[in-house]
Design an enzyme around this catalytic site. Structure first.
Site, PDB file in Angstrom:
ATOM      1  N   ASP A 106       1.825  -3.910  -7.154  1.00  0.00           N
ATOM      2  CA  ASP A 106       1.785  -5.314  -6.748  1.00  0.00           C
ATOM      3  C   ASP A 106       3.112  -5.543  -6.115  1.00  0.00           C
ATOM      4  O   ASP A 106       4.128  -4.627  -6.251  1.00  0.00           O
ATOM      5  CB  ASP A 106       1.834  -6.281  -8.031  1.00  0.00           C
ATOM      6  CG  ASP A 106       0.389  -6.494  -8.737  1.00  0.00           C
ATOM      7  OD1 ASP A 106      -0.549  -5.740  -8.059  1.00  0.00           O
ATOM      8  OD2 ASP A 106       0.419  -6.977  -9.589  1.00  0.00           O
ATOM      9  N   ARG A 157      -3.235  -2.848   0.033  1.00  0.00           N
ATOM     10  CA  ARG A 157      -3.813  -4.239  -0.169  1.00  0.00           C
ATOM     11  C   ARG A 157      -2.944  -5.440   0.577  1.00  0.00           C
ATOM     12  O   ARG A 157      -1.927  -5.313   0.447  1.00  0.00           O
ATOM     13  CB  ARG A 157      -3.826  -4.536  -1.521  1.00  0.00           C
ATOM     14  CG  ARG A 157      -4.479  -5.907  -2.067  1.00  0.00           C
ATOM     15  CD  ARG A 157      -3.651  -6.440  -3.423  1.00  0.00           C
ATOM     16  NE  ARG A 157      -4.188  -5.603  -4.309  1.00  0.00           N
ATOM     17  CZ  ARG A 157      -3.297  -5.462  -5.647  1.00  0.00           C
ATOM     18  NH1 ARG A 157      -2.234  -6.025  -5.624  1.00  0.00           N
ATOM     19  NH2 ARG A 157      -3.691  -4.648  -6.726  1.00  0.00           N
TER      20      ARG A 157
END
Ligand code: FAD
Length: 277
Positions: A106, A157
């Protein structure tokens, strides 16, 4: 035990309940990205404990052969302690995954971007692409970062960005962030060999991704959070797209749930309906 009001957004308070959720998701054609809730540790012991939990989780996922991977937060596995703590714990998790379980990293606030991208690059090269990283369209640097990432194996992402960043380094207006997201998405579909992940619930962005896929043929996946547009997740999977649901679990659920409920009134109402019905 997760109270009913939060259970739409958090799979459970332990790995066993999260793994049960993976089975249900996979039966619906949707993959899972498991995230043990936790962040901003400033003590090594807490960071090491969560890294241990991830090591155990990736080994269990690899054994089960289900369509599931993990996503870790740098500040959860040691970045708040030291860069070396983060790097050692990430290396342990990636080694335990051993290419059999994909590991996402992340992205947190802008102070962590360089160290996160550097760690991603190292592991992407060493594992020949068994890791992925998140980048945030609200940061002005991201379009340039994508040029570096285009040459690397692994996945990227793209999200709009969840952190409140200063205006000298970030777009703050929603419409400007949306424009930047489109621009970054177009670049990624045009220049990447594959491995583009569209991390958004916004039908305008997922729709644009489908158009870009038709134009460039680039392999991609759509990622959404547990509890958000779940019907769309299943429908997109049924239509043949690769869809992954980000599944948080663990006993530090309150802060995560509170953020979801605050960010949109639909989320709060959805949670409330689950309690009342
Ligand atoms: P928004 O811009 O919030 O909304 C746009 C439109 O999407 C809305 O008008 C509506 O049509 C639809 N929509 C949005 N939410 C809902 C809802 N609850 N119900 C119904 N419709 C809705 N951020 C980071 O900074 N770092 C990360 O590592 C990170 N990882 C993420 C991983 C995943 C899988 C996802 C989905 C998000 C992640 N984010 C991360 C959060 C991201 O940056 C955004 O804050 C968040 O996704 C909101 O932006 P959005 O594009 O989904 O939609």
């Amino acid at each position: 035990m997760i109270p009913p009001i939060a259970s739409n957004f958090v799979a459970g308070d332990d790995a066993a309940t999260a793994l049960a959720h993976v089975e249900t998701l996979n039966d619906d054609g949707v993959g899972a990205i498991l995230n043990l809730l936790g962040e901003h540790y400033d003590e090594r012991a807490a960071a090491d404990a969560d890294a241990d939990a991830y090591v155990d989780l990736v080994e269990r996922l690899a054994d089960r052969g289900r369509d599931a991977c993990v996503s870790v937060k740098p500040s959860q596995i040691g970045l708040g302690v030291s860069e070396s703590a983060f790097e050692e714990n990430l290396a342990r998790i990636v080694a335990a995954a051993d290419g059999d379980c994909f590991v996402w990293i992340d992205m947190e606030d802008h102070g962590t971007t360089d160290v996160t991208l550097d760690a991603f690059e190292r592991h992407a090269r060493e594992t020949d692409g068994a890791v992925g990283v998140c980048v945030q369209a609200n940061l002005k640097r991201t379009r340039r970062d994508l040029e570096r990432l285009a040459d690397l194996p692994g996945k990227v992402r793209l999200v709009k960005g969840a952190y409140d960043e200063p205006s000298d380094i970030a777009y703050r207006q929603k419409s400007r962030v949306n424009d930047a997201y489109r621009e970054c998405l177009e670049y990624a579909f045009r220049e990447f060999d594959g491995g583009v992940a569209v991390g958004s619930h916004d039908p305008a962005m997922t729709g644009y991704a489908l158009d870009l896929h038709d134009e460039y043929g680039t392999e991609f996946e759509i990622q959404m959070l547990m509890g958000v547009r779940e019907r769309a997740q299943v429908e997109l999977a049924a239509a043949g797209y690769d869809v992954y649901q980000y599944v948080p679990y663990g006993d530090r659920w309150f802060q995560y749930f509170y953020r979801r409920a605050r960010e949109r009134k639909e989320n709060a109402l959805f949670a409330l309906r689950a309690v009342l019905t």
